[in-house]
Design a protein around this motif. Structure first.
Motif, short mmCIF file in Angstrom:
data_model
loop_
_atom_site.label_atom_id
_atom_site.label_comp_id
_atom_site.label_asym_id
_atom_site.label_seq_id
_atom_site.Cartn_x
_atom_site.Cartn_y
_atom_site.Cartn_z
N ASP A 145 -2.87 3.07 -1.47
CA ASP A 145 -3.36 2.24 -2.58
C ASP A 145 -3.03 0.76 -2.33
O ASP A 145 -3.84 -0.12 -2.65
CB ASP A 145 -2.74 2.70 -3.90
N ILE A 146 -1.87 0.50 -1.75
CA ILE A 146 -1.51 -0.89 -1.42
C ILE A 146 -2.42 -1.41 -0.31
O ILE A 146 -2.91 -2.55 -0.38
CB ILE A 146 -0.03 -1.02 -1.03
N LEU A 147 -2.68 -0.60 0.72
CA LEU A 147 -3.59 -1.02 1.79
C LEU A 147 -4.95 -1.39 1.21
O LEU A 147 -5.50 -2.45 1.53
CB LEU A 147 -3.73 0.09 2.84
N LYS A 148 -5.48 -0.55 0.34
CA LYS A 148 -6.79 -0.83 -0.26
C LYS A 148 -6.75 -2.14 -1.05
O LYS A 148 -7.65 -2.97 -0.92
CB LYS A 148 -7.20 0.35 -1.15
N ALA A 149 -5.69 -2.33 -1.83
CA ALA A 149 -5.55 -3.58 -2.58
C ALA A 149 -5.50 -4.79 -1.65
O ALA A 149 -6.14 -5.81 -1.92
CB ALA A 149 -4.31 -3.52 -3.47
N ARG A 150 -4.73 -4.68 -0.58
CA ARG A 150 -4.62 -5.80 0.37
C ARG A 150 -5.99 -6.11 0.98
O ARG A 150 -6.38 -7.29 1.11
CB ARG A 150 -3.63 -5.48 1.49
N LEU A 151 -6.73 -5.08 1.37
CA LEU A 151 -8.05 -5.30 1.98
C LEU A 151 -9.05 -5.86 0.98
O LEU A 151 -9.98 -6.55 1.36
CB LEU A 151 -8.57 -4.00 2.59
N GLU A 152 -8.85 -5.55 -0.31
CA GLU A 152 -9.73 -6.08 -1.36
C GLU A 152 -9.22 -7.38 -1.95
O GLU A 152 -9.83 -7.93 -2.86
CB GLU A 152 -9.89 -5.03 -2.47
N ALA A 153 -8.07 -7.87 -1.44
CA ALA A 153 -7.46 -9.12 -1.90
C ALA A 153 -7.17 -9.09 -3.40
O ALA A 153 -7.43 -10.06 -4.12
CB ALA A 153 -8.31 -10.33 -1.52
N ILE A 154 -6.61 -7.95 -3.86
CA ILE A 154 -6.17 -7.85 -5.26
C ILE A 154 -4.69 -7.46 -5.26
O ILE A 154 -4.17 -6.93 -4.26
CB ILE A 154 -7.01 -6.83 -6.07
N ALA A 155 -4.03 -7.70 -6.38
CA ALA A 155 -2.60 -7.39 -6.47
C ALA A 155 -2.39 -5.88 -6.64
O ALA A 155 -2.99 -5.28 -7.53
CB ALA A 155 -1.98 -8.13 -7.65
N PRO A 156 -1.56 -5.27 -5.79
CA PRO A 156 -1.28 -3.84 -5.95
C PRO A 156 -0.29 -3.59 -7.09
O PRO A 156 0.43 -4.49 -7.52
CB PRO A 156 -0.65 -3.46 -4.60
N LYS A 157 -0.26 -2.35 -7.56
CA LYS A 157 0.70 -1.94 -8.59
C LYS A 157 2.11 -2.00 -8.00
O LYS A 157 2.28 -1.83 -6.79
CB LYS A 157 0.43 -0.50 -9.01
N PRO A 158 3.14 -2.21 -8.84
CA PRO A 158 4.52 -2.19 -8.34
C PRO A 158 4.79 -0.87 -7.60
O PRO A 158 4.58 0.21 -8.16
CB PRO A 158 5.37 -2.32 -9.59
N PHE A 159 5.20 -0.97 -6.34
CA PHE A 159 5.29 0.19 -5.47
C PHE A 159 6.10 1.33 -6.06
O PHE A 159 5.62 2.46 -6.17
CB PHE A 159 5.86 -0.18 -4.09
N TRP A 160 7.36 1.07 -6.42
CA TRP A 160 8.25 2.17 -6.82
C TRP A 160 7.80 2.83 -8.12
O TRP A 160 7.89 4.06 -8.25
CB TRP A 160 9.69 1.69 -6.93
N ASP A 161 7.32 2.06 -9.08
CA ASP A 161 6.85 2.65 -10.33
C ASP A 161 5.63 3.54 -10.06
O ASP A 161 5.51 4.65 -10.60
CB ASP A 161 6.50 1.57 -11.34
N HIS A 162 4.74 3.06 -9.20
CA HIS A 162 3.54 3.83 -8.84
C HIS A 162 3.94 5.10 -8.10
O HIS A 162 3.46 6.20 -8.40
CB HIS A 162 2.62 2.94 -8.00
#
Length: 176
Positions: A145-162
């Motif tokens: 999910d973080i990779l997808k956010a990075r590639l879409e140039a959007i902020a990912p959800k907080p990692f540990w909570d997610h």
């Protein structure tokens, strides 16, 4: 996202001790490939570390999950600030396939162009037990999910909570 059907974000148990995840990502494949193989780009979604891009080439993954998102969320008990894994590349076919040893198992990444997008398939084989399948399923899911956010140039959800939320989902999904 284009006209292609949305893939299920959750991992599937495709055979005993094996998880499969898919993500439709913005392409081209070479761009996604760089996020798999370049330490500086890989650290933005998974783990940094050198990777010799040859079969049997050594590699190291260095996880610092607190640095993946801002804020990082609440780190669960049992996880440290850093985790390291020594490994080796088992298969490489740029920009279509990368596989490497993972403890007693193996992780493979396959990239398939789909118009302007790329279907990334991750298969993690020979996971030691159900408890690790739950953690690994939640982990790959959150990292992708973080990779997808990075590639879409959007902020990912907080990692540990997610990850914690996903761990609960995978606890309910993975067969006993």
């Amino acid at each position: 996202m284009n006209e292609h059907a949305k893939v299920n974000d959750y991992a599937a148990v495709v055979e005993q001790a094996t998880l499969k995840l898919e993500r439709l990502l913005p392409g081209p494949a070479e761009r996604v490939w760089s996020y798999l193989t370049d330490s500086d780009l890989r650290r933005k979604w998974l783990a940094s570390g050198p990777m010799d891009l040859t079969v049997d080439g050594p590699m190291e993954l260095v996880w610092r999950n607190d640095e993946l998102t801002d804020p990082p969320g609440s780190r669960p008990e049992g996880f440290g600030e850093e985790h390291r894994m020594q490994s080796r590349v088992t298969e490489i076919d740029p920009p279509r396939k990368l596989a490497f040893a993972w403890g007693g198992g193996e992780v493979s990444f396959m990239l398939e162009p789909k118009g302007g997008d790329v279907l990334l398939t991750v298969i993690h084989k020979r996971i030691s037990d159900r408890a690790n399948m739950v953690k690994i399923g939640a982990g790959w899911h959150a990292h992708l999910d973080i990779l997808k956010a990075r590639l879409e140039a959007i902020a990912p959800k907080p990692f540990w909570d997610h990850w914690s939320h996903l761990r609960d989902d995978y606890e309910a999904m993975i067969p006993a």
